[in-house]
Scaffold this active site. Structure first.
Site, PDB file in Angstrom:
ATOM      1  CE  LYS A 185      -1.342   2.901   2.647  1.00  0.00           C
ATOM      2  NZ  LYS A 185      -1.272   4.090   1.776  1.00  0.00           N
ATOM      3  CD  GLU A 261      13.443   1.012   9.337  1.00  0.00           C
ATOM      4  OE1 GLU A 261      13.916   2.042   9.853  1.00  0.00           O
ATOM      5  OE2 GLU A 261      14.013  -0.091   9.384  1.00  0.00           O
ATOM      6  CG  LEU A 262       8.239   4.166  13.438  1.00  0.00           C
ATOM      7  CD1 LEU A 262       7.737   3.947  14.859  1.00  0.00           C
ATOM      8  CD2 LEU A 262       7.101   4.044  12.440  1.00  0.00           C
ATOM      9  CB  CYS A 295      13.306   9.230   8.410  1.00  0.00           C
ATOM     10  SG  CYS A 295      14.183   8.142   7.268  1.00  0.00           S
ATOM     11  CD  GLU A 392      10.509  13.224  11.082  1.00  0.00           C
ATOM     12  OE1 GLU A 392       9.299  13.026  11.268  1.00  0.00           O
ATOM     13  OE2 GLU A 392      11.239  12.422  10.505  1.00  0.00           O
TER      14      GLU A 392
HETATM   15  P1  NAP Z   1       2.536   8.882   7.434  1.00  0.00           P
HETATM   16  O1  NAP Z   1       1.527   9.940   7.433  1.00  0.00           O
HETATM   17  O2  NAP Z   1       2.774   8.122   8.677  1.00  0.00           O
HETATM   18  O3  NAP Z   1       2.119   7.893   6.238  1.00  0.00           O
HETATM   19  C1  NAP Z   1       2.919   6.775   5.895  1.00  0.00           C
HETATM   20  C2  NAP Z   1       2.058   5.746   5.217  1.00  0.00           C
HETATM   21  O4  NAP Z   1       1.080   5.268   6.146  1.00  0.00           O
HETATM   22  C3  NAP Z   1       1.274   6.280   4.019  1.00  0.00           C
HETATM   23  O5  NAP Z   1       1.181   5.249   3.066  1.00  0.00           O
HETATM   24  C4  NAP Z   1      -0.079   6.572   4.643  1.00  0.00           C
HETATM   25  O6  NAP Z   1      -1.133   6.572   3.713  1.00  0.00           O
HETATM   26  C5  NAP Z   1      -0.219   5.399   5.581  1.00  0.00           C
HETATM   27  N1  NAP Z   1      -1.187   5.583   6.651  1.00  0.00           N
HETATM   28  C6  NAP Z   1      -1.520   6.718   7.299  1.00  0.00           C
HETATM   29  N2  NAP Z   1      -2.433   6.441   8.268  1.00  0.00           N
HETATM   30  C7  NAP Z   1      -2.674   5.104   8.205  1.00  0.00           C
HETATM   31  C8  NAP Z   1      -3.513   4.213   8.942  1.00  0.00           C
HETATM   32  N3  NAP Z   1      -4.295   4.632   9.945  1.00  0.00           N
HETATM   33  N4  NAP Z   1      -3.520   2.905   8.603  1.00  0.00           N
HETATM   34  C9  NAP Z   1      -2.741   2.447   7.594  1.00  0.00           C
HETATM   35  N5  NAP Z   1      -1.912   3.243   6.873  1.00  0.00           N
HETATM   36  C10 NAP Z   1      -1.873   4.555   7.179  1.00  0.00           C
HETATM   37  O7  NAP Z   1       3.985   9.421   7.011  1.00  0.00           O
HETATM   38  P2  NAP Z   1       4.364  10.320   5.772  1.00  0.00           P
HETATM   39  O8  NAP Z   1       3.948  11.707   6.056  1.00  0.00           O
HETATM   40  O9  NAP Z   1       3.906   9.677   4.517  1.00  0.00           O
HETATM   41  O10 NAP Z   1       5.963  10.194   5.794  1.00  0.00           O
HETATM   42  C11 NAP Z   1       6.765  10.989   6.586  1.00  0.00           C
HETATM   43  C12 NAP Z   1       7.186  10.269   7.846  1.00  0.00           C
HETATM   44  O11 NAP Z   1       7.833   9.047   7.511  1.00  0.00           O
HETATM   45  C13 NAP Z   1       8.211  11.048   8.635  1.00  0.00           C
HETATM   46  O12 NAP Z   1       7.912  10.991  10.009  1.00  0.00           O
HETATM   47  C14 NAP Z   1       9.512  10.324   8.339  1.00  0.00           C
HETATM   48  O13 NAP Z   1      10.511  10.486   9.318  1.00  0.00           O
HETATM   49  C15 NAP Z   1       9.049   8.927   8.232  1.00  0.00           C
HETATM   50  N6  NAP Z   1      10.024   8.131   7.476  1.00  0.00           N
HETATM   51  C16 NAP Z   1      10.782   7.213   8.145  1.00  0.00           C
HETATM   52  C17 NAP Z   1      11.747   6.487   7.464  1.00  0.00           C
HETATM   53  C18 NAP Z   1      12.603   5.476   8.168  1.00  0.00           C
HETATM   54  O14 NAP Z   1      13.191   4.639   7.479  1.00  0.00           O
HETATM   55  N7  NAP Z   1      12.727   5.509   9.495  1.00  0.00           N
HETATM   56  C19 NAP Z   1      11.938   6.695   6.091  1.00  0.00           C
HETATM   57  C20 NAP Z   1      11.139   7.650   5.445  1.00  0.00           C
HETATM   58  C21 NAP Z   1      10.187   8.358   6.149  1.00  0.00           C
HETATM   59  P3  NAP Z   1      -1.730   7.949   3.128  1.00  0.00           P
HETATM   60  O15 NAP Z   1      -0.759   8.434   2.183  1.00  0.00           O
HETATM   61  O16 NAP Z   1      -2.993   7.551   2.498  1.00  0.00           O
HETATM   62  O17 NAP Z   1      -1.928   8.847   4.305  1.00  0.00           O
END
Ligand code: NAP
Length: 491
Positions: A185, A261-262, A295, A392
């Site tokens: 997804k 991975e957050l 991240c 962040e």
């Molecule tokens: P996000 O809002 O947490 O969304 C990530 C994924 O989760 C998207 O596909 C999103 O779908 C989905 N999602 C959201 N709510 C959900 C739920 N209730 N149930 C199932 N899936 C759900 O994060 P983002 O804004 O896309 O990405 C930025 C974040 O990712 C930052 O905090 C960054 O640090 C972190 N990140 C971490 C790493 C690592 O390796 N540690 C790498 C890259 C990014 P939708 O698009 O439909 O909302």
């Protein structure tokens, strides 16, 4: 600058539908959602919008081929991964264009992402044939301890928008190598790269149903039934800590294996004995790679008082000269942020820092007009009370504070709930070792502003996550250990 014809041909060169059991198809009821170009705010195309029923159909497909896929010869899985590696590189122009169109970064950066994504397929093609167990005599000598490693089973892979090709690759490649089937997804803002990746895998010979892709605008309700279905055995998530906590809760119902991975809040430490030129080069990479939307982006610069002025002046000069514009323009260094909310968040963090006493050295004002642009910004004398010290930033803003004492600096660096990566610049080997040991993060960039590598274990501690992706341990996330106790009476 790419022409409208090139853009249209890139968009039409990828499927906009769901992939379930090897068939490209519409979502239930023909629902779609729009993918936007962050450089213009305009719609790029409509993509099929999966429903909970579509998600269950995808899991049906994944679980129906799990057994046969797990029995596929490791060399066969390796060859599919190797072909995928080659195909990704052969399509670098098209894939880079897709990344830039849906995510915003410059074409140069997008090309680097395609290579990085391909690296995971290259790496795991070599790991697929190295899944090993062990054989040993038990303590009493009357038995043998035999272990084997088997695929976990059908996986749900959920990925974010900021690295739309390589982050799916970092999960899909080890899952294939291990013999797992999957439902992918992708983020709703960037589904096109994941769909293009699935096409590459089909062409590389991946059997139908091993990967199923369900873009959706309703991620929570659409994926929840999968967590409640006993056929799902694992969830691997990359995204925010807030969503990660929800998914950990969802995973508890069926005691799923999890990889998380957050978020991050990386300190970037420049000691008094550092090579300041190298530290500035490293800072440009650690801050500006992926527009700061990473991240692993440096979030807090801690610079020794003795070198702070030189470092700040040099960094401001480098960041201040970067060209902001559409990622499709070859002159662009810094593309748009993903959406208006992201730009407003960055602007609010900068305003708050200035309000509490930070000094604006360069940048600091969002650009008017279409697209979500924010200029590279350097803030000096940032008080610890500023919000961006604790949140962040996810944008091109470098907040700098100074230190004089190493102990105090380590306490400050570790004073965060996150622990993904730390960057450390020093020429003293002893200091490098003890600081690397004391920093509470899963990774340390030592005299280097870049840690990502398919051959390295990527991941964090504390609220930055659970598990590691890549490296020789990356495949373990998709394998269970089974122990067989052999009875061997003394001969
Ligand atoms: P996000 O809002 O947490 O969304 C990530 C994924 O989760 C998207 O596909 C999103 O779908 C989905 N999602 C959201 N709510 C959900 C739920 N209730 N149930 C199932 N899936 C759900 O994060 P983002 O804004 O896309 O990405 C930025 C974040 O990712 C930052 O905090 C960054 O640090 C972190 N990140 C971490 C790493 C690592 O390796 N540690 C790498 C890259 C990014 P939708 O698009 O439909 O909302």
């Amino acid at each position: 600058m790419s022409t409208a014809v090139e853009v249209t041909s890139a968009i039409s060169g990828v499927r906009h539908s769901l992939l379930v059991s090897g068939a490209w198809r519409e979502a239930t009821g023909g629902r779609t959602f729009t993918v936007e170009d962050p450089a213009t705010g305009e719609g790029l195309c409509a993509v099929a919008d999966a429903s909970p029923e579509d998600a269950i159909a995808a899991l049906d497909a994944a679980s129906s081929v799990q057994l046969s896929w797990a029995r596929t010869a490791p060399r066969e899985r390796a060859e599919i991964l190797r072909r995928a590696h080659q195909l990704l590189l052969a399509r670098i122009d098209h894939l880079a264009m897709l990344i830039t169109l849906e995510m915003g970064k410059s074409l140069l950066e997008s090309r680097r992402e395609v290579s990085y994504a391909a690296d995971y397929f290259g790496w795991f093609s070599e790991e697929a044939v190295r899944i090993a167990g062990e054989w040993k005599v038990n303590g009493t000598g009357d038995g043998r301890i035999v272990t084997m490693r088997q695929p976990v089973g059908p996986c749900l892979l959920i990925t974010p928008w900021n690295v739309p090709l390589a982050l799916p690759a970092r999960k899909v490649a080890p899952a294939i190598a291990a013999g797992c089937t999957m439902v992918l997804k992708p983020a709703s803002q960037t589904p096109l790269c994941a769909l293009a990746l699935a096409e590459v895998l089909a062409e590389a010979g991946l059997p139908d149903g091993v990967i199923n892709v369900i873009p959706t605008s309703t991620s929570g309700p659409t994926t929840k039934p999968l967590f409640d279905d006993p056929r799902l055995r694992k969830v691997s998530f990359t995204g925010s800590t807030a969503v990660g906590k929800i998914l950990l809760g969802n995973a508890a119902a069926n005691i799923l294996r999890v990889s998380m991975e957050l978020g991050g809040n990386a300190p970037f430490i420049v000691c008094a004995d550092a090579d300041v030129d190298a530290a500035v080069r490293g800072a440009v990479t650690a801050k500006m790679r992926n527009l700061g939307e990473a991240c692993v982006a440096a979030n807090r610069f801690l610079v020794h008082d003795d070198v702070a002025e030189e470092f700040t002046t040099e960094l401001a000069a480098r960041l201040g000269s970067m060209v902001v514009g559409s990622g499709l323009d070859p002159a662009t260094d810094v593309g748009p942020l993903i959406d208006t909310a992201a730009r407003d968040h960055v602007a609010a963090l900068v305003d708050d820092a200035v309000d509490v006493g930070a000094r604006l050295v360069v940048g600091g004002a969002a650009t008017d007009g279409p697209g979500h642009f924010y200029p590279p910004t350097v803030l000096a004398d940032v008080p610890r009370s500023a919000r961006l010290w604790h949140e962040e930033i996810f944008g091109p803003v470098a907040p700098i504070a100074t230190f004089t004492d190493d102990e105090e600096m380590v306490r400050t660096a570790n004073d965060t709930q996150f622990g993904l990566v730390s960057y450390l610049f020093t020429r003293d080997v002893g200091r490098a070792v003890w600081l690397s040991e004391r920093l509470e993060s899963g990774m340390v960039g030592l005299n280097r502003g870049f840690v990502s590598d398919a051959g390295a274990p990527f991941g964090g501690v504390k609220h930055s996550g659970l598990g590691r992706e890549g490296g020789s341990v990356g495949i373990d996330e998709y394998l269970e250990i089974k122990y067989v106790a052999l009875d061997v009476p003394p001969g």
